[in-house]
Write an enzyme that holds these catalytic residues in place. Structure first.
Site, PDB file in Angstrom:
ATOM      1  N   ARG A   1      31.546  -8.912  48.642  1.00  0.00           N
ATOM      2  CA  ARG A   1      30.597  -9.285  49.707  1.00  0.00           C
ATOM      3  C   ARG A   1      31.237  -9.020  51.064  1.00  0.00           C
ATOM      4  NH1 ARG A   1      29.341 -12.615  45.369  1.00  0.00           N
ATOM      5  NH2 ARG A   1      27.338 -11.956  44.536  1.00  0.00           N
TER       6      ARG A   1
ATOM      7  N   ASP B   1      30.727  -6.099  42.749  1.00  0.00           N
ATOM      8  CA  ASP B   1      29.493  -6.884  42.734  1.00  0.00           C
ATOM      9  C   ASP B   1      28.404  -6.027  43.373  1.00  0.00           C
ATOM     10  OD1 ASP B   1      27.611  -9.149  42.721  1.00  0.00           O
ATOM     11  OD2 ASP B   1      29.406 -10.375  42.456  1.00  0.00           O
TER      12      ASP B   1
ATOM     13  N   HIS C   1      25.071  -8.089  38.328  1.00  0.00           N
ATOM     14  CA  HIS C   1      25.880  -7.940  39.547  1.00  0.00           C
ATOM     15  C   HIS C   1      26.488  -6.534  39.580  1.00  0.00           C
ATOM     16  CE1 HIS C   1      26.095 -12.271  40.865  1.00  0.00           C
ATOM     17  NE2 HIS C   1      25.812 -12.461  39.594  1.00  0.00           N
TER      18      HIS C   1
ATOM     19  N   ASP D   1      27.911 -13.443  34.276  1.00  0.00           N
ATOM     20  CA  ASP D   1      27.048 -14.484  34.846  1.00  0.00           C
ATOM     21  C   ASP D   1      25.747 -13.887  35.367  1.00  0.00           C
ATOM     22  OD1 ASP D   1      28.602 -13.119  36.784  1.00  0.00           O
ATOM     23  OD2 ASP D   1      28.041 -14.608  38.289  1.00  0.00           O
ATOM     24  N   GLU D   2      24.743 -14.736  35.467  1.00  0.00           N
ATOM     25  CA  GLU D   2      23.507 -14.454  36.205  1.00  0.00           C
ATOM     26  C   GLU D   2      22.964 -13.053  35.896  1.00  0.00           C
ATOM     27  OE1 GLU D   2      24.032 -17.133  40.116  1.00  0.00           O
ATOM     28  OE2 GLU D   2      25.118 -15.246  40.180  1.00  0.00           O
TER      29      GLU D   2
ATOM     30  N   TRP E   1      31.837 -22.614  35.164  1.00  0.00           N
ATOM     31  CA  TRP E   1      31.357 -22.846  36.543  1.00  0.00           C
ATOM     32  C   TRP E   1      30.177 -23.787  36.547  1.00  0.00           C
ATOM     33  CZ3 TRP E   1      26.950 -20.574  39.247  1.00  0.00           C
ATOM     34  CH2 TRP E   1      26.157 -19.702  38.485  1.00  0.00           C
TER      35      TRP E   1
ATOM     36  N   PHE F   1      34.684 -22.889  47.034  1.00  0.00           N
ATOM     37  CA  PHE F   1      35.188 -23.034  48.402  1.00  0.00           C
ATOM     38  C   PHE F   1      34.335 -22.277  49.414  1.00  0.00           C
ATOM     39  CE2 PHE F   1      39.916 -24.218  47.377  1.00  0.00           C
ATOM     40  CZ  PHE F   1      39.479 -25.378  46.770  1.00  0.00           C
ATOM     41  N   ASP F   2      33.148 -21.807  48.987  1.00  0.00           N
ATOM     42  CA  ASP F   2      32.220 -21.242  49.965  1.00  0.00           C
ATOM     43  C   ASP F   2      31.287 -22.318  50.518  1.00  0.00           C
ATOM     44  OD1 ASP F   2      30.942 -21.513  47.502  1.00  0.00           O
ATOM     45  OD2 ASP F   2      29.839 -19.618  47.638  1.00  0.00           O
TER      46      ASP F   2
ATOM     47  N   TRP G   1      33.749 -17.303  47.250  1.00  0.00           N
ATOM     48  CA  TRP G   1      32.784 -16.213  47.447  1.00  0.00           C
ATOM     49  C   TRP G   1      32.653 -15.969  48.935  1.00  0.00           C
ATOM     50  CZ3 TRP G   1      31.726 -14.243  42.827  1.00  0.00           C
ATOM     51  CH2 TRP G   1      31.841 -15.072  41.708  1.00  0.00           C
ATOM     52  N   THR G   2      32.414 -14.707  49.294  1.00  0.00           N
ATOM     53  CA  THR G   2      32.579 -14.384  50.719  1.00  0.00           C
ATOM     54  C   THR G   2      31.317 -13.836  51.399  1.00  0.00           C
ATOM     55  OG1 THR G   2      33.431 -12.206  50.122  1.00  0.00           O
ATOM     56  CG2 THR G   2      35.058 -13.961  50.472  1.00  0.00           C
ATOM     57  N   GLU G   3      30.144 -14.156  50.869  1.00  0.00           N
ATOM     58  CA  GLU G   3      28.929 -13.717  51.571  1.00  0.00           C
ATOM     59  C   GLU G   3      28.987 -14.102  53.052  1.00  0.00           C
ATOM     60  OE1 GLU G   3      28.949 -15.270  48.645  1.00  0.00           O
ATOM     61  OE2 GLU G   3      27.272 -14.644  47.363  1.00  0.00           O
TER      62      GLU G   3
HETATM   63  C1  ACM Z   1      28.888 -17.545  39.749  1.00  0.00           C
HETATM   64  O1  ACM Z   1      29.008 -18.339  40.676  1.00  0.00           O
HETATM   65  N1  ACM Z   1      27.799 -16.807  39.659  1.00  0.00           N
HETATM   66  C2  ACM Z   1      29.900 -17.397  38.724  1.00  0.00           C
END
Ligand code: ACM
Length: 641
Positions: free
Chosen positions: A178, A207, A278, A340-341, A407, A433-434, A482-484
């Site tokens: 990100r 991603d 992703h 994931d997702e 998670w 930590f985001d 995560w760094t969005e």
């Molecule tokens: C995640 O936060 N989608 C692993």
């Protein structure tokens, strides 16, 4: 301490939609629960298993030999030499010594210590660090660094430490898709982690918003998949972008450099290649990886793409080549394959997926993901690697050698243990930590939620009621960054620190020894260290303390983002405290917004209160470089007669 933060978690689908309810933002009323013995102890983070402060101290001479014989000892000696050089002490490496010395010895054969434990003894003759293996020596050297006061000719207190970690997996994650972070930032991140005895760096390399890992056979992964034509502007749900082309990728040599850098610090890198979801950035580079016809675009908004890897033979061929390159560059035992997702619309309408389902008797689209994951696990095992996956892989009948990252929290952990899979706890919250570290109005834009340092610190990884055999499955604990919403290095370290130090103590220190007030006291020299090193961190908010023993604590509650204390005293005496040693506190006593311009706080004061009256005060901490904490507020209310 008070902790009454309430925040919702993140929705599993895209981590986008969330509602945040916050009552209170981290300014504690410190009832100092630190014993006199704890207060006299050196400020080590994470707190060691056993530490006694006794005997004569060691006055470090300006020239000091380091006794190191084998390769590990000599390598650790270079860290110790650097530590001492920063205090004006010159060192020489020797194989024999009498007189004051720092003695490093591997091969102790002390079964309590395992691979990562160490003994550290200081007396008037010097310092001795012993361990079974290099990792333990390295951790002993980190502890020594924290024992050494700053300044020339330092004096080290006489201590005897026997220390080893609670968990084997002590992880920190970094999303470089990100936002991309170059070599220097990544190495500093790993260096900070290793200083606090974290031993896993989970590198989220790919991603939807950018592919950062070079694969010689597929150069478009980085030249096309590594660039997007814009980045989201604004918070969750925004559809605006800045229109600025954004690119980033590592070279193979840079990856080798990071691997070597981490290895010297006993940090294992777990590289992640996200699949099957992703992954639209890979499809943008090679459209035949998708189920549709494309064209595909590297995603500019945050959130997730519905376009994912199609489970065809050419795709598995591609994944084989990518994982071969991952295994070639990363020597560690793990490859993280995401999982994931996974939105499955593209699979639902694909003739290729229909044919696969018929052939393999896959009745559901989730079963297709299971098939995909098992195929990928076979590829990874061919290269001698164990897979790690987000907890969604639990539906996939992966082998018991797969490591599950829980998670979603404890239910996922239970399921993993039931399948005899090792599990790493990284629940959202509090190990994302985001999330915000305080009230959103006072903080840089973040994804949502609330995760204070205290929330991280008080997290217990082993679910309640777990049996011994379930606990065997618990490999450890990790936080994910995560760094969005984290575009710069300084912002990255702001999000990391001091929360990562709380994580380190969750991961290393026995549960029975943890104490948040003690931790905040031990945080002070750590934050001073980051100041000297020019590493950014979130300046902790000012906390309040009622000094007057006659004060009766009423029910503590929060109101207008303030702590409310109710007292019978007509003149409660209040002191303020800030963790950063050289910060000044600026105080507003008239209810106005506290700032750098507010009156400077110098000593405890009393508030004169009529029966039934209340007063609101607010404060900020200001560092010499003008960085300022978020405000914190206290309302003191006197009971009516
Ligand atoms: C995640 O936060 N989608 C692993």
């Amino acid at each position: 301490m008070i902790s009454n933060a309430v925040a919702t978690g993140r929705g599993p689908a895209s981590r986008a939609a969330m509602v945040t309810v916050m009552l209170f933002f981290g300014s504690g009323v410190a009832q100092l629960n630190v014993t006199a013995a704890q207060a006299a102890q050196p400020a080590i983070v994470p707190l060691p298993q056993h530490m006694t402060v006794a005997g004569p101290s060691f006055t470090v001479p300006v020239l000091l030999p380091i006794l190191a014989r084998d390769r590990d000892e000599r390598e650790i000696a270079t860290f110790v030499a650097a530590t001492l050089a920063s205090r004006g002490v010159h060192t020489t490496l020797v194989a024999r010594a009498n007189g004051p010395v720092i003695r490093l010895s591997e091969g102790l054969h002390d079964s309590r210590l395992g691979v990562e434990g160490y003994r550290l003894d200081v007396d008037s003759s010097g310092v001795s660090i012993g361990a079974n293996a290099g990792a333990g020596l390295f951790y002993g050297a980190q502890t020594l660094d924290q024992l050494l006061p700053v300044g020339n000719a330092p004096v080290v207190p006489g201590v005897h430490i026997v220390d080893w970690p609670r968990f084997r997996w002590r992880g920190i994650h970094l999303d470089v898709s990100r936002h991309f972070f170059g070599l220097g930032v990544v190495e500093r991140y790993i260096d900070v982690a290793a200083r606090y005895k974290l031993n896993i760096f989970h590198w989220h390399l790919t991603d939807d918003q950018g592919w950062r890992f070079p694969v010689p056979r597929y150069p478009r992964l980085t030249t096309v998949g590594g660039c997007r034509e814009g980045s989201q502007v604004g918070g969750e749900g925004s559809t605006q972008t800045d229109g600025q082309r954004y690119c980033g990728a590592y070279t193979a040599q840079q990856i080798r450099d990071v691997v070597a850098f981490a290895r010297r610090r006993y940090v294992t890198i777990v590289p992640e290649i996200e699949m099957p979801g992703h992954s639209v950035e890979a499809l943008a580079a090679y459209p035949w990886l998708g189920c549709g016809t494309g064209p595909y675009r590297v995603r500019e908004l945050w959130g997730i793409s519905s376009q994912i890897f199609c489970p065809t033979e050419p795709t598995f061929h591609f994944i084989d080549a990518v994982l071969a390159e991952v295994a070639r560059l990363f020597p560690g035992p793990y490859i993280h394959i995401g999982g994931d997702e996974v939105p499955k619309e593209a699979w639902a309408t694909s003739p290729a997926v229909a044919a696969l389902r018929h052939r393999e008797r896959l009745h559901t689209l989730d079963a297709v993901q299971g098939y995909f994951t098992r195929r990928v696990e076979r590829i990874a095992r061919k290269y001698g690697r164990r897979i790690v996956g987000w907890d969604e892989i639990l539906g996939s009948s992966v082998t018991s050698s797969a490591v599950v990252m829980a998670w979603h929290g404890e239910d996922a952990a239970r399921k993993a243990a039931h399948h005899a899979n090792s599990v790493v706890m990284c629940p959202d919250p509090p190990l994302y930590f985001d999330a915000y570290q305080g009230k959103p109005d006072d903080e840089p834009l973040a994804i949502g939620g609330l995760t204070t340092t205290e929330m991280v610190y008080t997290y217990e990884p082993i679910p309640g009621g777990w049996t011994g055999s379930q606990s065997q499955s618990m490999l450890g604990v990790q936080a994910n960054l995560w760094t969005e919403y984290v575009p710069t290095a300084s912002h990255l370290f702001y999000m990391l620190l001091p929360r990562a130090l709380a994580l380190a103590e969750v991961a290393w220190t026995p549960r029975a020894l943890k104490n948040y007030d003690g931790f905040t006291r031990r945080l002070a020299p750590q934050l001073a260290h980051f100041q000297r090193e020019g590493v950014n961190f979130r300046v902790p908010q000012v906390t309040y303390r009622l000094e007057d023993a006659s004060v009766s604590f009423g029910e503590q509650q929060t109101e207008q983002n303030a702590i409310v204390l109710t007292t019978d005293s007509p003149a409660p005496r209040i002191s303020l405290r800030e963790i950063v040693p050289n910060a000044t506190i600026h105080l507003s006593r008239d209810g106005s917004f506290p700032s750098k311009q507010s009156q400077r706080y110098s000593r405890p004061f009393t508030l004169a209160l009529q029966p039934g009256a209340s007063r609101r005060i607010g404060a900020v901490a200001v560092l010499p470089d003008r960085r300022t904490s978020a405000p914190s507020y206290l309302i003191v209310r006197r009971n009516p007669l």
